[in-house]
Scaffold this active site. Structure first.
Site, PDB file in Angstrom:
ATOM      1  N   ASP A   1      95.523  -5.397  28.335  1.00 53.04           N
ATOM      2  CA  ASP A   1      96.689  -5.793  29.118  1.00 53.04           C
ATOM      3  C   ASP A   1      97.421  -6.980  28.511  1.00 53.04           C
ATOM      4  OD1 ASP A   1      97.086  -3.935  30.993  1.00 53.04           O
ATOM      5  OD2 ASP A   1      96.155  -5.013  32.660  1.00 53.04           O
TER       6      ASP A   1
ATOM      7  N   ASP B   1      88.925  -0.989  43.491  1.00 50.05           N
ATOM      8  CA  ASP B   1      87.742  -0.120  43.472  1.00 50.05           C
ATOM      9  C   ASP B   1      87.321   0.280  44.886  1.00 50.05           C
ATOM     10  OD1 ASP B   1      87.229  -2.796  43.875  1.00 50.05           O
ATOM     11  OD2 ASP B   1      85.607  -2.963  42.437  1.00 50.05           O
TER      12      ASP B   1
HETATM   13  O1  LIG Z   1      95.581  -7.320  35.177  1.00 46.89           O
HETATM   14  C1  LIG Z   1      94.406  -7.082  34.896  1.00 46.89           C
HETATM   15  C2  LIG Z   1      93.337  -7.820  35.419  1.00 46.89           C
HETATM   16  C3  LIG Z   1      92.044  -7.491  35.058  1.00 46.89           C
HETATM   17  N1  LIG Z   1      91.796  -6.491  34.203  1.00 46.89           N
HETATM   18  C4  LIG Z   1      90.401  -6.174  33.802  1.00 46.89           C
HETATM   19  O2  LIG Z   1      89.644  -5.879  34.948  1.00 46.89           O
HETATM   20  C5  LIG Z   1      88.277  -6.174  34.707  1.00 46.89           C
HETATM   21  C6  LIG Z   1      87.701  -6.946  35.857  1.00 46.89           C
HETATM   22  O3  LIG Z   1      88.236  -8.225  35.899  1.00 46.89           O
HETATM   23  P1  LIG Z   1      87.354  -9.526  36.067  1.00 46.89           P
HETATM   24  O4  LIG Z   1      88.238 -10.681  35.835  1.00 46.89           O
HETATM   25  O5  LIG Z   1      86.117  -9.422  35.275  1.00 46.89           O
HETATM   26  O6  LIG Z   1      87.082  -9.484  37.598  1.00 46.89           O
HETATM   27  P2  LIG Z   1      85.702  -9.416  38.400  1.00 46.89           P
HETATM   28  O7  LIG Z   1      85.965 -10.040  39.715  1.00 46.89           O
HETATM   29  O8  LIG Z   1      84.577  -9.927  37.630  1.00 46.89           O
HETATM   30  O9  LIG Z   1      85.580  -7.846  38.590  1.00 46.89           O
HETATM   31  C7  LIG Z   1      85.089  -7.188  39.721  1.00 46.89           C
HETATM   32  O10 LIG Z   1      86.094  -7.024  40.698  1.00 46.89           O
HETATM   33  C8  LIG Z   1      87.245  -6.283  40.294  1.00 46.89           C
HETATM   34  C9  LIG Z   1      88.127  -6.136  41.506  1.00 46.89           C
HETATM   35  O11 LIG Z   1      88.562  -7.363  41.968  1.00 46.89           O
HETATM   36  C10 LIG Z   1      86.837  -4.931  39.758  1.00 46.89           C
HETATM   37  O12 LIG Z   1      87.962  -4.315  39.205  1.00 46.89           O
HETATM   38  C11 LIG Z   1      85.807  -5.104  38.685  1.00 46.89           C
HETATM   39  O13 LIG Z   1      85.393  -3.881  38.184  1.00 46.89           O
HETATM   40  C12 LIG Z   1      84.623  -5.831  39.258  1.00 46.89           C
HETATM   41  O14 LIG Z   1      83.616  -5.999  38.267  1.00 46.89           O
HETATM   42  C13 LIG Z   1      88.219  -6.958  33.391  1.00 46.89           C
HETATM   43  O15 LIG Z   1      87.691  -6.125  32.392  1.00 46.89           O
HETATM   44  C14 LIG Z   1      89.665  -7.317  33.151  1.00 46.89           C
HETATM   45  O16 LIG Z   1      89.950  -7.392  31.792  1.00 46.89           O
HETATM   46  C15 LIG Z   1      92.837  -5.757  33.666  1.00 46.89           C
HETATM   47  O17 LIG Z   1      92.621  -4.864  32.867  1.00 46.89           O
HETATM   48  N2  LIG Z   1      94.115  -6.070  34.025  1.00 46.89           N
END
Ligand SMILES: O=c1ccn([C@@H]2O[C@H](COP(=O)(O)OP(=O)(O)O[C@H]3O[C@H](CO)[C@@H](O)[C@H](O)[C@H]3O)[C@@H](O)[C@H]2O)c(=O)[nH]1
Ligand SMILES: [Mn+2]
Length: 728
Positions: free
Chosen positions: A139, A444
């Protein structure tokens, strides 16, 4: 072989029976408690008279907690565990294709080396390589990430044959070289030499990325908010010569600040379209960039469910737990989200299926394209957009094996860029009925919920050797920021027309719906916990008792409800292999989160609803601060947290300290301990649970302490609250 099942499950009947019996007792106690509350309010005597405001707040808290307890019981109704038999799967030539989606959004917070380790680990899946296509969604549109992906391909051409030849199980190079298995160091001389060479290659690869990262830092990175679409097949020309390699594709969708990009949900939908045109595998593995594949057989394990004719017509996805390689034994911040993956998800699995958890799941592509379980996709441009190439991918039989088109030409790639552009989704059903849904930052939970409402089922598989391992947040600040986002997303769903109880009840089995409602209600824990943190305490200051006297039989009832609910949680933790310490730590961080993340998350969702705030998604930081990690591993809290998160915790702790001391003083001077005992106990209990905060304020000198100015500010707040409380 043919008649043998590919998987089996076991219902935990005894545990369920135990929980049901307990639930019966607990519910009777709750009913008696509410009878006492109402009757003593309507006809109070000298001892039970409570001011109306305090009564309403405390009754509201009790009702909330009881309702959430009731919803939570659904998880204990029919927990199941599953076993798979991958050796009974059809021969390799008959296995369906799998597209893997990996997401990254920020090369600073998600350093390319980590992302590439995830990429390489799934490229090495133990699955026919011609059936696997790995897509990396970037992204940020970062040149650095793209460069790193090319280098990852080069490294993988050496790494994958090495893993296959020597049967290496840990196929994430970083993890493999970090902690080599016992077996590995004892291998044959030939193997040891190859391993050494491999390690050298990995260091070279690391070095290349390090230099590139430095250069990119000096040069300044590209604009992650505005960039054109960029899609590239990596190792494209040579990929036919490496027959053992899966396809690898870089996808960076177009971004423009004037057009909403819907965060990860938006990225997933672009990936669905791009991959639909290139490889169109019927099954998709979704991974966050920090979740590497830890067991190459996960695809085969998932296929044991997805290819079982008895369940496959309605099976949308197989969810694996999120497990983390860096969670410490004490895990003071509940970074391992143990509660969800050890207790809630197995519970839901017995009721209709676990909640979709963002990462570590294999999903059936078709489930994201249709309106109901048995329906066909509506093949029109109104729903799916104008790309004919993409529409054609819908009509081709999804269960058919469709390896990546060999003749990838410029025309094809430029069409892929169109489906990855900002405008493509305008006036379509993407994000509304098709693909991952927009409107909540927990895309999700939201998407999984609607899938279940459409009649799909899901399966939870928690193998003893973790299929995937991620990097958990190991400091309080990241934990609270991430928690706030999750809670905001959950509450967004509550506030929408998809509110689980309203939308779910007519569509889901009752218990499954209760499970969803429970998870949706987690942010609302802030209401009872917020009130419990100051209502009994302020009453104590005024010598007003909110609970029956210690000598009254009703007191036993209140003590029972309190200890029974605590004991139940403890049972859950112990039954799932946890310890008393874990339960205690979880309890503490739950209290802390309730008055911070849960509160702010709920408020945030309301602000978004009324248009005061725009949706945002701050990716979680994946770069560790060594000092903070050390404190986390030692089980010492790190209060380097923004004041907005710290102040409520400190205020409540000071308030409880003050009310405890005041309460004791009253007992000494008036001797009314029977009357005030319960509230003194509550204050003490909150203090004991939150002792790290007391310690952080008073006894610590290191960098992780609570800054004195925060403590002073909080004292001023407490003083004001107590003064105002005198009039309630
Ligand atoms: O605009 C965006 C924002 C995030 N991501 C990706 O989404 C994933 C999850 O983001 P992260 O910052 O790691 O968030 P977490 O809170 O750790 O993630 C949890 O919570 C998210 C929902 O809030 C779910 O999408 C994830 O799968 C879940 O692991 C990462 O690989 C990011 O690179 C994108 O591709 N685009
Ligand atoms: Mn994450």
């Amino acid at each position: 072989m043919e008649n043998l099942p590919l998987h089996e499950y076991r219902v935990h009947k005894q545990a369920a029976l135990f929980h049901k019996s307990h639930a019966l007792i607990h519910i009777s106690a709750l009913l008696a408690l509410f009878y006492y509350r109402i009757s003593s309010f309507l006809s109070p005597d000298e001892n039970t008279k409570i001011p109306t405001v305090s009564f309403v707040l405390i009754l509201l808290s009790e009702l909330f907690l009881s309702f959430q307890w009731l919803l939570r019981e659904s998880f204990r109704w029919r927990p199941i565990t599953r076993t798979v038999y991958p050796e009974r799967l059809p021969p390799d030539e008959e296995l369906p294709g799998v597209d893997v989606f990996i997401f990254t959004a920020d090369p600073e917070k998600e350093p390319p080396l980590g992302v590439m380790n995830t990429v390489i680990s799934v490229m090495a899946l133990d699955y026919p390589p011609e059936m696997v296509s790995v897509y990396l969604s970037d992204d940020a549109g970062s040149d650095l990430t793209l460069y790193a992906l090319h280098e990852a391909w080069n490294f993988a051409t050496l790494w994958i044959p090495f893993c296959r030849k020597y049967g290496i199980r840990t196929r994430c190079p970083k993890a493999y070289f970090r902690a080599p298995d016992e077996v590995d160091t004892k291998g044959s001389p030939d193997f040891l030499e190859k391993r050494k060479n491999m390690e050298k290659e990995y260091f070279k690869f690391m070095e290349l990325l390090k230099v590139a990262s430095e250069n990119s830092r000096n040069k300044g990175s590209n604009d992650s908010r505005k960039h054109p679409a960029n899609i590239q097949v990596i190792g494209g020309k040579s990929h036919s010569t490496f027959s053992g390699m899966p396809n690898l594709v870089y996808v960076s969708r177009e971004k423009d600040p004037t057009s909403p990009h819907h965060f990860k949900a938006g990225a997933i939908n672009v990936m669905l379209r791009v991959s639909g045109m290139l490889s169109n595998a019927p099954y998709i593995l979704v991974l966050d960039c920090d979740m590497y594949s830890n067991d190459p057989s996960s695809a085969r394990q998932a296929m044991c469910f997805l290819l079982d004719n008895k369940i496959t017509p309605t099976l949308a996805f197989v969810q694996f737990p999120q497990k983390f390689h860096n969670v410490s034994k004490n895990d003071i911040y509940d970074a391992g989200i143990r509660n969800s993956f050890e207790i809630l998800w197995p519970g839901l699995d017995g009721l209709g299926g676990p909640i979709l958890s963002g990462t570590c799941f294999y999903i059936k592509r078709e489930s994201l394209y249709v309106e109901e379980v048995d329906a066909d996709p509506i093949l029109d441009k109104k729903s799916f957009g104008t790309s004919n190439e993409f529409l054609m991918s819908l009509s081709s039989n999804l269960n058919h094996r469709v390896p990546m088109k060999e003749d990838l030409n410029d025309r094809f790639l430029s069409e892929a860029k169109i489906v990855a552009s900002c405008f493509y989704e305008e006036d379509t059903q993407w994000g509304k009925k098709i693909g991952f849904l927009y409107g909540s930052v927990v895309e999700d939970y939201f998407t999984g919920f609607t899938l279940h409402c459409k009649g799909w089922k899901s399966v939870y598989y928690n193998p003893s050797w973790p299929a995937f391992l991620g990097t958990a947040t190991t400091n309080l600040s990241d934990t609270l920021v991430q928690g706030t986002r999750w809670m905001s997303g959950l509450h967004e769903v509550n506030l929408s027309r998809f509110s689980p109880l309203v939308y779910g009840l007519p569509r889901l089995p009752l218990l499954h719906c209760m499970g969803y409602a429970y998870v949706g209600s987690i942010p609302l824990y802030c209401i009872p916990l917020f009130f419990y943190a100051f209502v009994p305490q302020l009453s104590l200051f005024r010598g007003i008792s909110l609970y029956p006297e210690v000598t009254s039989p009703w007191f036993i009832l209140f003590s029972f409800v309190f200890s029974s609910s605590l004991a139940k949680e403890l049972c859950d933790v112990i039954q799932t292999g946890g310890s008393i310490r874990m339960w205690w730590n979880d309890y503490r961080i739950w209290m802390m989160k309730s008055v911070t993340s849960y509160l702010y998350g709920s408020v945030d969702a309301v602000q978004k609803l009324v248009g005061f705030k725009k949706a945002s998604f701050v990716p979680t930081n994946k770069v560790d601060d060594d000092e903070q990690v050390k404190r986390y591993e030692m089980g010492v809290f790190d209060f380097q947290v923004s004041p907005i998160h710290l102040v409520p915790m400190v205020i409540f702790t000071i308030l409880n300290m003050a009310s405890f001391i005041w309460g004791i003083a009253q007992v000494i001077f008036t001797g009314l301990w029977e009357k005030l005992f319960a509230q003194i106990f509550i204050s003490l209990f909150i203090l004991v649970v939150n002792y790290p905060i007391v310690e952080g304020m008073l006894f610590r000198k290191d960098k992780g302490l609570i800054p004195p100015q925060i403590t002073l500010l909080s004292v001023a707040f407490v003083f004001t609250i107590v003064c105002v409380g005198a009039f309630l």
